[in-house]
Design a protein around this motif. Structure first.
Motif, PDB file in Angstrom:
ATOM      1  N   ALA A 113       0.836  -1.208   0.000  1.00 24.80           N
ATOM      2  CA  ALA A 113       0.000   0.000   0.000  1.00 24.80           C
ATOM      3  C   ALA A 113       0.870   1.257   0.000  1.00 24.80           C
ATOM      4  O   ALA A 113       0.554   2.236  -0.684  1.00 24.80           O
ATOM      5  N   ALA A 114       1.986   1.238   0.735  1.00 22.56           N
ATOM      6  CA  ALA A 114       2.898   2.390   0.775  1.00 22.56           C
ATOM      7  C   ALA A 114       3.534   2.630  -0.584  1.00 22.56           C
ATOM      8  O   ALA A 114       3.681   3.783  -1.020  1.00 22.56           O
ATOM      9  N   LEU A 115       3.899   1.574  -1.283  1.00 20.43           N
ATOM     10  CA  LEU A 115       4.468   1.719  -2.632  1.00 20.43           C
ATOM     11  C   LEU A 115       3.426   2.268  -3.607  1.00 20.43           C
ATOM     12  O   LEU A 115       3.735   3.129  -4.430  1.00 20.43           O
ATOM     13  N   ARG A 116       2.178   1.773  -3.499  1.00 16.17           N
ATOM     14  CA  ARG A 116       1.107   2.288  -4.356  1.00 16.17           C
ATOM     15  C   ARG A 116       0.857   3.768  -4.087  1.00 16.17           C
ATOM     16  O   ARG A 116       0.672   4.566  -5.011  1.00 16.17           O
ATOM     17  N   GLU A 117       0.865   4.139  -2.810  1.00 23.72           N
ATOM     18  CA  GLU A 117       0.629   5.541  -2.436  1.00 23.72           C
ATOM     19  C   GLU A 117       1.755   6.431  -2.948  1.00 23.72           C
ATOM     20  O   GLU A 117       1.514   7.559  -3.397  1.00 23.72           O
ATOM     21  N   ASP A 118       2.985   5.938  -2.904  1.00 20.38           N
ATOM     22  CA  ASP A 118       4.115   6.696  -3.427  1.00 20.38           C
ATOM     23  C   ASP A 118       3.939   6.957  -4.921  1.00 20.38           C
ATOM     24  O   ASP A 118       4.166   8.072  -5.398  1.00 20.38           O
ATOM     25  N   THR A 119       3.507   5.939  -5.657  1.00 19.03           N
ATOM     26  CA  THR A 119       3.261   6.094  -7.100  1.00 19.03           C
ATOM     27  C   THR A 119       2.135   7.093  -7.339  1.00 19.03           C
ATOM     28  O   THR A 119       2.225   7.950  -8.221  1.00 19.03           O
ATOM     29  N   ARG A 120       1.074   6.987  -6.542  1.00 13.72           N
ATOM     30  CA  ARG A 120      -0.064   7.904  -6.694  1.00 13.72           C
ATOM     31  C   ARG A 120       0.345   9.351  -6.421  1.00 13.72           C
ATOM     32  O   ARG A 120       0.021  10.259  -7.182  1.00 13.72           O
ATOM     33  N   GLN A 121       1.107   9.547  -5.327  1.00 15.82           N
ATOM     34  CA  GLN A 121       1.558  10.902  -4.981  1.00 15.82           C
ATOM     35  C   GLN A 121       2.467  11.478  -6.062  1.00 15.82           C
ATOM     36  O   GLN A 121       2.399  12.663  -6.383  1.00 15.82           O
ATOM     37  N   SER A 122       3.320  10.633  -6.617  1.00  9.61           N
ATOM     38  CA  SER A 122       4.217  11.055  -7.690  1.00  9.61           C
ATOM     39  C   SER A 122       3.414  11.517  -8.903  1.00  9.61           C
ATOM     40  O   SER A 122       3.713  12.543  -9.521  1.00  9.61           O
ATOM     41  N   PHE A 123       2.362  10.771  -9.229  1.00  9.62           N
ATOM     42  CA  PHE A 123       1.506  11.140 -10.365  1.00  9.62           C
ATOM     43  C   PHE A 123       0.768  12.450 -10.097  1.00  9.62           C
ATOM     44  O   PHE A 123       0.747  13.336 -10.949  1.00  9.62           O
ATOM     45  N   VAL A 124       0.187  12.572  -8.917  1.00  4.50           N
ATOM     46  CA  VAL A 124      -0.552  13.793  -8.563  1.00  4.50           C
ATOM     47  C   VAL A 124       0.367  15.007  -8.623  1.00  4.50           C
ATOM     48  O   VAL A 124       0.001  16.057  -9.151  1.00  4.50           O
ATOM     49  N   SER A 125       1.575  14.853  -8.108  1.00  6.57           N
ATOM     50  CA  SER A 125       2.539  15.947  -8.117  1.00  6.57           C
ATOM     51  C   SER A 125       2.933  16.330  -9.540  1.00  6.57           C
ATOM     52  O   SER A 125       3.019  17.507  -9.884  1.00  6.57           O
ATOM     53  N   ALA A 126       3.152  15.330 -10.375  1.00  6.32           N
ATOM     54  CA  ALA A 126       3.574  15.587 -11.759  1.00  6.32           C
ATOM     55  C   ALA A 126       2.469  16.233 -12.579  1.00  6.32           C
ATOM     56  O   ALA A 126       2.737  17.002 -13.505  1.00  6.32           O
TER      57      ALA A 126
ATOM     58  N   PRO B 187      16.384  -3.890  -8.120  1.00  6.86           N
ATOM     59  CA  PRO B 187      15.552  -4.922  -8.757  1.00  6.86           C
ATOM     60  C   PRO B 187      14.331  -5.300  -7.906  1.00  6.86           C
ATOM     61  O   PRO B 187      13.255  -5.548  -8.447  1.00  6.86           O
ATOM     62  N   GLU B 188      14.499  -5.298  -6.582  1.00 12.37           N
ATOM     63  CA  GLU B 188      13.377  -5.657  -5.699  1.00 12.37           C
ATOM     64  C   GLU B 188      12.238  -4.652  -5.827  1.00 12.37           C
ATOM     65  O   GLU B 188      11.068  -5.030  -5.864  1.00 12.37           O
ATOM     66  N   GLU B 189      12.602  -3.375  -5.888  1.00  8.38           N
ATOM     67  CA  GLU B 189      11.555  -2.358  -5.980  1.00  8.38           C
ATOM     68  C   GLU B 189      10.854  -2.418  -7.332  1.00  8.38           C
ATOM     69  O   GLU B 189       9.637  -2.263  -7.416  1.00  8.38           O
ATOM     70  N   ARG B 190      11.608  -2.656  -8.395  1.00  5.84           N
ATOM     71  CA  ARG B 190      10.984  -2.804  -9.716  1.00  5.84           C
ATOM     72  C   ARG B 190       9.987  -3.957  -9.705  1.00  5.84           C
ATOM     73  O   ARG B 190       8.875  -3.834 -10.220  1.00  5.84           O
ATOM     74  N   GLN B 191      10.394  -5.060  -9.109  1.00  9.00           N
ATOM     75  CA  GLN B 191       9.516  -6.233  -9.061  1.00  9.00           C
ATOM     76  C   GLN B 191       8.278  -5.958  -8.215  1.00  9.00           C
ATOM     77  O   GLN B 191       7.162  -6.299  -8.614  1.00  9.00           O
ATOM     78  N   ALA B 192       8.456  -5.349  -7.046  1.00  6.74           N
ATOM     79  CA  ALA B 192       7.324  -5.081  -6.153  1.00  6.74           C
ATOM     80  C   ALA B 192       6.335  -4.109  -6.783  1.00  6.74           C
ATOM     81  O   ALA B 192       5.124  -4.213  -6.551  1.00  6.74           O
ATOM     82  N   ARG B 193       6.823  -3.183  -7.569  1.00  5.88           N
ATOM     83  CA  ARG B 193       5.950  -2.220  -8.243  1.00  5.88           C
ATOM     84  C   ARG B 193       5.376  -2.776  -9.542  1.00  5.88           C
ATOM     85  O   ARG B 193       4.484  -2.187 -10.138  1.00  5.88           O
ATOM     86  N   GLY B 194       5.933  -3.909 -10.010  1.00 11.68           N
ATOM     87  CA  GLY B 194       5.468  -4.485 -11.267  1.00 11.68           C
ATOM     88  C   GLY B 194       5.990  -3.740 -12.478  1.00 11.68           C
ATOM     89  O   GLY B 194       5.362  -3.740 -13.541  1.00 11.68           O
ATOM     90  N   TRP B 195       7.140  -3.087 -12.324  1.00 15.63           N
ATOM     91  CA  TRP B 195       7.721  -2.307 -13.425  1.00 15.63           C
ATOM     92  C   TRP B 195       8.753  -3.155 -14.154  1.00 15.63           C
ATOM     93  O   TRP B 195       9.739  -3.595 -13.573  1.00 15.63           O
ATOM     94  N   SER B 196       8.533  -3.374 -15.446  1.00 15.16           N
ATOM     95  CA  SER B 196       9.442  -4.163 -16.262  1.00 15.16           C
ATOM     96  C   SER B 196      10.319  -3.241 -17.100  1.00 15.16           C
ATOM     97  O   SER B 196      10.104  -2.024 -17.162  1.00 15.16           O
ATOM     98  N   GLU B 197      11.281  -3.841 -17.789  1.00 14.99           N
ATOM     99  CA  GLU B 197      12.131  -3.052 -18.689  1.00 14.99           C
ATOM    100  C   GLU B 197      11.295  -2.466 -19.817  1.00 14.99           C
ATOM    101  O   GLU B 197      11.546  -1.354 -20.282  1.00 14.99           O
ATOM    102  N   GLN B 198      10.277  -3.202 -20.230  1.00 12.70           N
ATOM    103  CA  GLN B 198       9.378  -2.694 -21.275  1.00 12.70           C
ATOM    104  C   GLN B 198       8.630  -1.451 -20.775  1.00 12.70           C
ATOM    105  O   GLN B 198       8.429  -0.501 -21.526  1.00 12.70           O
TER     106      GLN B 198
END
Length: 198
Positions: free
Chosen positions: A127-140, A166-177
């Motif tokens: 949930a904290a990682l999702r919130e970080d992504t959401r806040q980043s989007f709102v700010s941008a 690599p752990e954070e990329r995996q937890a966020r579901g972010w791939s190289e693509q």
């Protein structure tokens, strides 16, 4: 960095109308420790004797860099010990405070590959990682035209991916693509500046 005592107290569940004397005392003790930690973390003494303030963002970036350089097993043990210390100190009421953890530390808790964290801790980290992504989007997306905002945000996501563990990329579901798609969008859809249009 200014932190109000009332905001810190409320983060520890202190409520003057419904908290017992014992709970209030524990909340005050925990809050004072957190305030002291915040003050010492944001102010350092230089060799000339003057105080230098460090922003919360700079501290977070430094913590993230430090955590990204650690062996994952070392970081896992540190995070487990920090959470256990919160429980032992009575500062965690039902769930631990993950606010001071870096993105990689949160990802290690969220992925929980070694089963060292509870399901509740893992959910809270996700949930904290999702919130970080959401806040980043709102700010941008705060100001400017839609095309330039999206291009800048895509550029920011690609840069974030490059700096992540690599752990954070995996937890966020972010791939190289995901990274390449955002980098391409930032390059191909960035609006020309006024200077370029002249």
């Amino acid at each position: 960095m200014t932190v109000s005592l009332s905001s810190v107290l409320s983060s520890y569940g202190y409520n003057s109308t419904s908290t017992t004397k014992t709970d209030a005392s524990a909340a005050v003790t925990a809050a004072m420790a957190k305030l002291a930690k915040a003050e010492s973390a944001t102010t350092t003494q230089s060799t000339s004797g003057t105080q230098v303030s460090i922003s919360a963002a700079a501290l977070a970036a430094a913590n993230a860099k430090e955590d990204n350089e650690k062996d994952s097993s070392v970081l896992l043990k540190e995070v487990r010990a920090a959470l256990d210390a919160q429980y032992a100190g009575g500062t965690a009421k039902g769930s631990a405070d993950l606010g001071d953890l870096s993105g990689r530390a949160l990802a290690i808790v969220a992925l929980n590959k070694d089963g060292q964290f509870s399901a509740a801790e893992s959910r809270a980290a996700k949930a904290a990682l999702r919130e970080d992504t959401r806040q980043s989007f709102v700010s941008a997306m705060g100001s400017g035209d839609a095309y330039s905002m999206m291009a800048n945000y895509s550029k920011q996501l690609a840069a974030q991916y490059d700096s992540m563990s690599p752990e954070e990329r995996q937890a966020r579901g972010w791939s190289e693509q995901f990274r390449d798609t955002n980098a391409d969008f930032a390059t191909n859809f960035a609006m020309p500046s006024l200077f370029d249009q002249i």
